[in-house]
Design a protein around this motif. Structure first.
Motif, short mmCIF file in Angstrom:
data_model
loop_
_atom_site.label_atom_id
_atom_site.label_comp_id
_atom_site.label_asym_id
_atom_site.label_seq_id
_atom_site.Cartn_x
_atom_site.Cartn_y
_atom_site.Cartn_z
N ILE A 8 -3.86 14.32 -0.08
CA ILE A 8 -4.93 13.57 0.56
C ILE A 8 -4.30 12.34 1.21
CG2 ILE A 8 -7.07 12.28 0.24
CD1 ILE A 8 -7.68 13.98 -2.17
N ALA A 9 -4.42 12.24 2.53
CA ALA A 9 -3.84 11.10 3.24
C ALA A 9 -4.61 9.83 2.89
CB ALA A 9 -3.88 11.35 4.74
N GLU A 10 -3.89 8.74 2.77
CA GLU A 10 -4.51 7.47 2.41
C GLU A 10 -5.54 7.04 3.45
OE1 GLU A 10 -3.04 3.15 0.71
OE2 GLU A 10 -1.90 4.10 2.32
N ASP A 11 -5.27 7.36 4.73
CA ASP A 11 -6.21 6.97 5.78
C ASP A 11 -7.30 8.02 6.01
OD1 ASP A 11 -4.78 9.00 6.92
OD2 ASP A 11 -3.99 7.83 8.60
N GLY A 12 -7.30 9.08 5.17
CA GLY A 12 -8.34 10.10 5.28
C GLY A 12 -8.10 11.13 6.36
N SER A 13 -6.96 11.08 7.05
CA SER A 13 -6.69 12.03 8.12
C SER A 13 -6.31 13.39 7.54
CB SER A 13 -5.56 11.51 9.02
OG SER A 13 -4.36 11.40 8.27
N ARG A 26 1.10 7.63 4.13
CA ARG A 26 1.08 7.68 2.67
C ARG A 26 0.01 8.66 2.22
NH1 ARG A 26 -0.64 2.82 -1.48
NH2 ARG A 26 -0.14 3.95 -3.40
N ALA A 27 0.34 9.43 1.18
CA ALA A 27 -0.60 10.45 0.72
C ALA A 27 -0.61 10.49 -0.80
CB ALA A 27 -0.22 11.81 1.28
N PHE A 28 -1.73 10.97 -1.33
CA PHE A 28 -1.89 11.19 -2.77
C PHE A 28 -1.82 12.70 -3.00
CE2 PHE A 28 -4.55 7.63 -1.34
CZ PHE A 28 -3.91 6.58 -1.99
N SER A 29 -1.01 13.13 -3.94
CA SER A 29 -0.79 14.56 -4.10
C SER A 29 -0.87 14.99 -5.55
CB SER A 29 0.58 14.95 -3.53
OG SER A 29 1.62 14.28 -4.22
N CYS A 30 -1.22 16.26 -5.74
CA CYS A 30 -1.22 16.93 -7.03
C CYS A 30 -0.87 18.39 -6.81
CB CYS A 30 -2.59 16.81 -7.71
SG CYS A 30 -2.80 15.32 -8.73
N THR A 31 -0.52 19.07 -7.88
CA THR A 31 -0.15 20.48 -7.81
C THR A 31 -1.37 21.36 -8.03
OG1 THR A 31 2.08 20.00 -8.63
CG2 THR A 31 1.32 22.28 -8.78
N LEU A 32 -1.59 22.29 -7.12
CA LEU A 32 -2.72 23.21 -7.24
C LEU A 32 -2.39 24.33 -8.23
CD1 LEU A 32 -5.50 24.28 -6.30
CD2 LEU A 32 -4.28 25.54 -4.51
N HIS A 67 -2.52 11.88 -10.79
CA HIS A 67 -3.86 12.39 -11.13
C HIS A 67 -4.92 11.34 -10.87
CE1 HIS A 67 -7.19 12.59 -14.09
NE2 HIS A 67 -7.26 13.85 -13.68
N ARG A 68 -4.66 10.12 -11.28
CA ARG A 68 -5.64 9.05 -11.13
C ARG A 68 -5.97 8.80 -9.66
NH1 ARG A 68 -2.77 5.27 -12.79
NH2 ARG A 68 -3.00 5.77 -15.01
N ALA A 69 -4.94 8.66 -8.84
CA ALA A 69 -5.16 8.36 -7.42
C ALA A 69 -5.78 9.55 -6.68
CB ALA A 69 -3.84 7.96 -6.78
#
Length: 315
Positions: A8-13, A26-32, A67-69
């Motif tokens: 998920i991009a920080e700017d929502g793009s 900058r992006a927030f990431s997790c493993t699917l 996970h939190r972000a």
């Protein structure tokens, strides 16, 4: 095994529909770990590589900070892009998703998000004229199948094969008659139905899904459902035979479906799409069994249960 990454991009793009590469940000990431979509029940947008999926079930993991972000941004309705693809995942804020309590795992924190109307054992609203339910038990529950439940599905399989044998004998006799016909078209032999062969794992899957589905249907319908192993096995087999269930490709019990023609392998309930870790000819189910979904009107279910009860109780 390749584990896809959700970002998920920080700017929502989101990644461009023309370009596969997302611009640097900058992006927030997790493993699917697993995403389950039911397009005929909750449709997404777009097609092919530019699709936005709206899953009914989502399982992902990451470190505590990841996970939190990621979860905080996902809750706001921001779109997550699937690593290496232009497919996106979106959980609409207007949908009543439940975020299960996070669980610790080897990767850090594991999070499950789902629609309670489909997965909960006892949903809050039961007065709807249509029923929608999804069963996707963990593989560990296969050990909970009782001898009575296993015996019920084994007996159902035996009776089904006995009926197939009778049909094969009838077709064989008919083919003997057709062979003497003067018309070349009428001499063509009729196709023989194949006997069903299910291993012990498939039988246990049958018994477990029959139990889980019957219990959930009983909590959602105003019609009584006998909770005996034999009736549960018969009910699930009938739903497969009538092609009322939404399934994933390669379901262990797809042989129970009545053969179709052009749409063989599909059902009136549509299909379920699962995204998760995998490579060519290899997939990681992350501890889940193949999901089964049912979307049916209360009245139609009542008629079906009444017919099955007559056969079961010999009324």
């Amino acid at each position: 095994m390749k584990y896809p990454i959700l970002r998920i991009a920080e700017d929502g793009s989101v990644p461009s529909k023309r370009l596969r590469v997302q611009k640097k940000t900058r992006a927030f990431s997790c493993t699917l770990l697993r995403s389950v979509c039911w397009p005929s029940y909750k449709s997404g947008t777009g097609k092919s590589f530019t699709a936005t999926l709206r899953p009914i079930f989502l399982d992902y993991c990451g470190t505590e900070s990841e996970h939190r972000a990621f979860t905080a941004n996902l809750r706001t309705g921001r779109v997550a892009s699937l690593d290496g693809d232009r497919t996106h995942i979106e959980l609409l804020r207007s949908d009543p998703y439940v975020y299960a309590p996070p669980q610790r795992c080897e990767a850090g924190i594991r999070q499950i998000v789902y629609l309670p109307e489909l997965f909960d054992l006892d949903p809050k609203q039961t007065n709807s004229e249509t029923i929608a339910v999804v069963v996707m038990p963990p593989a560990a529950l296969l050990n909970s199948v009782t001898p009575a439940e296993l015996g019920a599905v084994s007996a159902a399989l035996k009776l089904t094969n006995a009926a197939i044998d009778q049909e094969r004998a009838r077709i064989e006799a008919e083919n003997v008659k057709r062979a003497s016909s003067e018309d070349w078209y009428s001499r063509r032999p009729l196709a023989m139905p194949e006997r069903l062969t299910l291993d012990i794992e498939a039988l246990c899957y049958w018994a477990l899904v029959a139990r889980e589905l019957s219990v959930r249907l009983d909590a959602r319908t105003r019609f009584p459902i006998p909770q005996t192993p034999e009736f549960r096995a018969l009910l699930l087999q009938t739903l497969y035979g009538l092609r009322l269930l939404a399934l994933t490709d390669g379901n262990p019990l797809e042989a129970l479906q009545a053969p179709g023609s052009y749409f063989y392998g599909r059902s009136s309930g549509g299909g379920l799409a699962v995204h998760g870790p995998g490579e060519w000819r290899a997939n990681d189910d992350c501890g889940y069994l193949a999901p089964v979904a049912l979307h049916i009107e209360q009245a139609k279910l009542g008629e079906l249960l009444a017919e099955l009860a007559k056969d079961y109780f010999n009324v």
